[in-house]
Design a protein around this motif. Structure first.
Motif, PDB file in Angstrom:
ATOM      1  N   THR A 106       0.827  -1.210   0.000  1.00  0.00           N
ATOM      2  CA  THR A 106       0.000   0.000   0.000  1.00  0.00           C
ATOM      3  C   THR A 106       0.857   1.254   0.000  1.00  0.00           C
ATOM      4  OG1 THR A 106      -0.177  -0.181   2.415  1.00  0.00           O
ATOM      5  CG2 THR A 106      -1.989  -1.082   1.092  1.00  0.00           C
ATOM      6  N   PRO A 191     -12.498  -0.704   3.766  1.00  0.00           N
ATOM      7  CA  PRO A 191     -13.037  -1.408   2.599  1.00  0.00           C
ATOM      8  C   PRO A 191     -13.413  -2.836   2.931  1.00  0.00           C
ATOM      9  CG  PRO A 191     -10.645  -1.195   2.430  1.00  0.00           C
ATOM     10  CD  PRO A 191     -11.063  -0.403   3.632  1.00  0.00           C
ATOM     11  N   VAL A 195     -10.531  -5.745  -1.302  1.00  0.00           N
ATOM     12  CA  VAL A 195     -10.505  -4.555  -2.158  1.00  0.00           C
ATOM     13  C   VAL A 195      -9.122  -3.915  -2.164  1.00  0.00           C
ATOM     14  CG1 VAL A 195     -11.478  -2.225  -2.475  1.00  0.00           C
ATOM     15  CG2 VAL A 195     -12.970  -4.141  -1.863  1.00  0.00           C
ATOM     16  N   VAL A 196      -8.505  -3.848  -0.997  1.00  0.00           N
ATOM     17  CA  VAL A 196      -7.161  -3.288  -0.820  1.00  0.00           C
ATOM     18  C   VAL A 196      -6.280  -4.384  -0.211  1.00  0.00           C
ATOM     19  CG1 VAL A 196      -5.791  -1.567   0.430  1.00  0.00           C
ATOM     20  CG2 VAL A 196      -8.010  -0.930  -0.546  1.00  0.00           C
ATOM     21  N   GLU A 210      -8.182  -4.412   7.524  1.00  0.00           N
ATOM     22  CA  GLU A 210      -8.110  -3.838   6.185  1.00  0.00           C
ATOM     23  C   GLU A 210      -7.419  -2.475   6.245  1.00  0.00           C
ATOM     24  OE1 GLU A 210      -9.041  -5.629   3.733  1.00  0.00           O
ATOM     25  OE2 GLU A 210     -10.357  -7.113   4.681  1.00  0.00           O
ATOM     26  N   GLY A 212      -6.821   1.393   4.843  1.00  0.00           N
ATOM     27  CA  GLY A 212      -7.691   2.403   4.257  1.00  0.00           C
ATOM     28  C   GLY A 212      -7.222   3.813   4.554  1.00  0.00           C
ATOM     29  N   LEU A 225      -8.441   5.884  -1.610  1.00  0.00           N
ATOM     30  CA  LEU A 225      -8.906   4.503  -1.667  1.00  0.00           C
ATOM     31  C   LEU A 225      -8.725   3.927  -3.069  1.00  0.00           C
ATOM     32  CD1 LEU A 225     -10.223   2.143  -0.146  1.00  0.00           C
ATOM     33  CD2 LEU A 225     -12.446   3.057  -0.845  1.00  0.00           C
ATOM     34  N   THR A 226      -8.964   4.732  -4.082  1.00  0.00           N
ATOM     35  CA  THR A 226      -8.781   4.275  -5.459  1.00  0.00           C
ATOM     36  C   THR A 226      -7.323   3.929  -5.726  1.00  0.00           C
ATOM     37  OG1 THR A 226     -10.643   5.628  -6.192  1.00  0.00           O
ATOM     38  CG2 THR A 226      -9.121   4.887  -7.885  1.00  0.00           C
ATOM     39  N   ALA A 229      -6.482   0.708  -3.947  1.00  0.00           N
ATOM     40  CA  ALA A 229      -7.093  -0.426  -4.634  1.00  0.00           C
ATOM     41  C   ALA A 229      -6.532  -0.612  -6.032  1.00  0.00           C
ATOM     42  CB  ALA A 229      -8.606  -0.245  -4.695  1.00  0.00           C
ATOM     43  N   ASP A 230      -5.479   0.126  -6.363  1.00  0.00           N
ATOM     44  CA  ASP A 230      -4.829   0.039  -7.672  1.00  0.00           C
ATOM     45  C   ASP A 230      -5.803   0.360  -8.803  1.00  0.00           C
ATOM     46  OD1 ASP A 230      -2.549  -0.280  -9.218  1.00  0.00           O
ATOM     47  OD2 ASP A 230      -2.848  -2.425  -9.498  1.00  0.00           O
ATOM     48  N   LEU A 233     -11.404   0.260  -7.759  1.00  0.00           N
ATOM     49  CA  LEU A 233     -12.631   0.567  -7.021  1.00  0.00           C
ATOM     50  C   LEU A 233     -13.780   0.715  -8.012  1.00  0.00           C
ATOM     51  CD1 LEU A 233     -13.613   1.161  -4.106  1.00  0.00           C
ATOM     52  CD2 LEU A 233     -13.343   3.575  -4.647  1.00  0.00           C
ATOM     53  N   GLU A 424     -18.547  -0.062  -1.671  1.00  0.00           N
ATOM     54  CA  GLU A 424     -17.717   1.090  -1.286  1.00  0.00           C
ATOM     55  C   GLU A 424     -18.127   2.360  -2.026  1.00  0.00           C
ATOM     56  OE1 GLU A 424     -15.367  -2.537  -0.242  1.00  0.00           O
ATOM     57  OE2 GLU A 424     -16.528  -1.907  -2.007  1.00  0.00           O
TER      58      GLU A 424
END
Length: 449
Positions: A106, A191, A195-196, A210, A212, A225-226, A229-230, A233, A424
């Protein structure tokens, strides 16, 4: 306030991409604010002053600067995630002071998007409790410094609320993002599972933890968050009005929401109805055994994380927590308790798209040496003020905290939004409507030192 400290991440990144400001200028202003304020706030365990300025200079020379979504944005990282060249202490004297060879995935994604890591934030030992204090410092709520910022991502929340950084990376195993975000007036998203990338400690607390964002606006939370999440999302399909269940019922028997948090739910319900959503009063069918299930998972996760550490260097509350959890490790490892809870709650979320609850039951405990106090006293204090967050780690479903209104002390109040897996984007949309109709003050007044 100076020119860039206190701006949103979205504003800073746009200015850097358009070359209205350099990454070094942005980072230097935030470092100056950290130096001025953190002696009172206690947000950071380590500040990377020289390293972050060098990284900002390297970033400013990149040819692809205009393509980076977080170009030049200073971020803080929770001290249980690896940052290359820095030790990961997890709030403890028992962990090794050895620099990490590589970034956590991350952190690597944030850096690839143009963010600059300015420091690692304080956490309670092994990220166990909902207040942040220990051998590396005490994180205070910038809105009300007599109170804890919350935990376990308390240092990150305090840093963002005090405008020392516009974004912080944290994680949530039983509410560790949502609790401090609620205390400090921030937006966060825990999330849903997968997702992540997680990779938190030894096994992510059986898949409950998780990673975030902590942010001051919905747009910033969505942006971060996007990136985490690479880019994966999903956008919410426009399905019209959502069915929202508003509930004041505590998942933990014997604990009730105080009036400010109950009033915040009623106010949020009115805001969402004004926005065109269908809101009804309805309580999820929480099982009577939920408190025992949560305690078993909470303590078992700590027991796993404490393996291999010198118990003599752990605080007494941590030792007891881990010892209690050892008897539950085998049981919770099967996942049967979590699956039963999901099965019980799934029909409710077939009838309703979103659950609206208080984020907390009451304000956080007073800041102080909670790590020196008894285990039972810590557990009781945590449970009494944060009963609404753990169920959604057990289910693995997304949940977020949104500021709404204030407490009698003037500190922020907040509500929680919960959705089924994959929701999400819908939760962020609802939070955005609340933000438009009931905007909040994004950062705390300057903290006196």
């Amino acid at each position: 306030m100076n020119d860039w400290a206190g701006r949103t991440a979205t504003e800073i990144a746009a200015a850097v991409r358009e070359k209205r400001v350099t990454p070094r200028e942005v980072v230097a202003e935030h470092l100056a604010l950290i130096e001025r304020l953190d002696g009172r706030v206690g947000a950071f365990r380590a500040v990377r002053a020289g390293a972050s300025l060098a990284e900002a200079d390297a970033l400013g020379a990149r040819e692809d600067l205009a393509e980076l979504p977080l170009a030049g944005v200073p971020v803080a990282v929770k001290d249980n995630l690896a940052v290359r060249g820095e030790s990961t202490r997890v709030g403890s004297a028992a962990t090794p002071d050895t620099p990490a060879d590589a970034d956590h995935v991350t952190v690597a994604r944030l850096r690839a998007a143009g963010a600059v890591v300015v420091g690692l934030t304080n956490v309670p030992e092994l990220c166990v409790f909902g207040t942040t204090e220990g051998v590396h410092g005490t994180a205070r709520n910038p809105w009300d410094p007599a109170r804890s910022a919350g935990g376990s991502s308390g240092g990150g929340a305090a840093a963002v609320a005090a405008a020392m950084v516009p974004l912080a990376l944290g994680n949530d195993g039983m509410g560790s993002l949502r609790i401090p975000a609620a205390n400090c007036g921030l937006v966060t998203v825990k999330p849903g599972h997968g997702v992540v990338p997680a990779g938190i400690g030894e096994g992510d607390w059986f898949g409950m933890s998780e990673n975030g964002p902590l942010a001051t606006t919905v747009a910033d939370a969505r942006l971060m968050l996007t990136v985490l999440a690479d880019g994966a999302l999903p956008d919410r399909e426009d399905s019209g009005a959502l069915r929202v269940a508003a509930s004041l019922r505590s998942p933990l028997a014997g604990v009730t929401a105080s009036r400010p948090y109950a009033d915040a739910v009623r106010e949020a319900a009115g805001v969402l109805m004004k926005a065109g959503h269908q809101v009804r009063r309805a309580d999820p069918p929480y099982p009577a055994s939920l408190g025992a299930t949560a305690l078993a998972h909470w303590t078992a996760g700590t027991s796993v994380d404490a393996r291999g550490l010198d118990r003599r260097l752990l605080a007494r509350r941590t030792r007891v927590h881990a010892a209690v959890g050892r008897r539950f490790v085998a049981r919770v490892s099967t996942g049967e308790g979590r699956q039963r809870l999901r099965g019980r709650l799934e029909p409710f979320f077939a009838e309703y798209d979103v659950l609206l609850t208080p984020a907390l039951a009451r304000r956080s405990p007073k800041a102080g040496p909670w790590h020196e106090r008894g285990w039972l006293r810590n557990v009781v204090a945590n449970s009494a003020y944060s009963p609404f967050t753990p169920p959604w780690n057990l289910t693995g479903w997304p949940a977020m905290t949104v500021p709404l209104d204030t407490l009698p002390s003037g500190a922020p109040c907040a509500v929680q939004l919960v959705g089924r897996p994959g929701s999400e984007a819908a939760l962020l949309e609802l939070a955005g409507r609340i933000e438009v109709l009931r905007p909040w003050r994004r950062t705390a007044p300057p903290v006196s030192v």
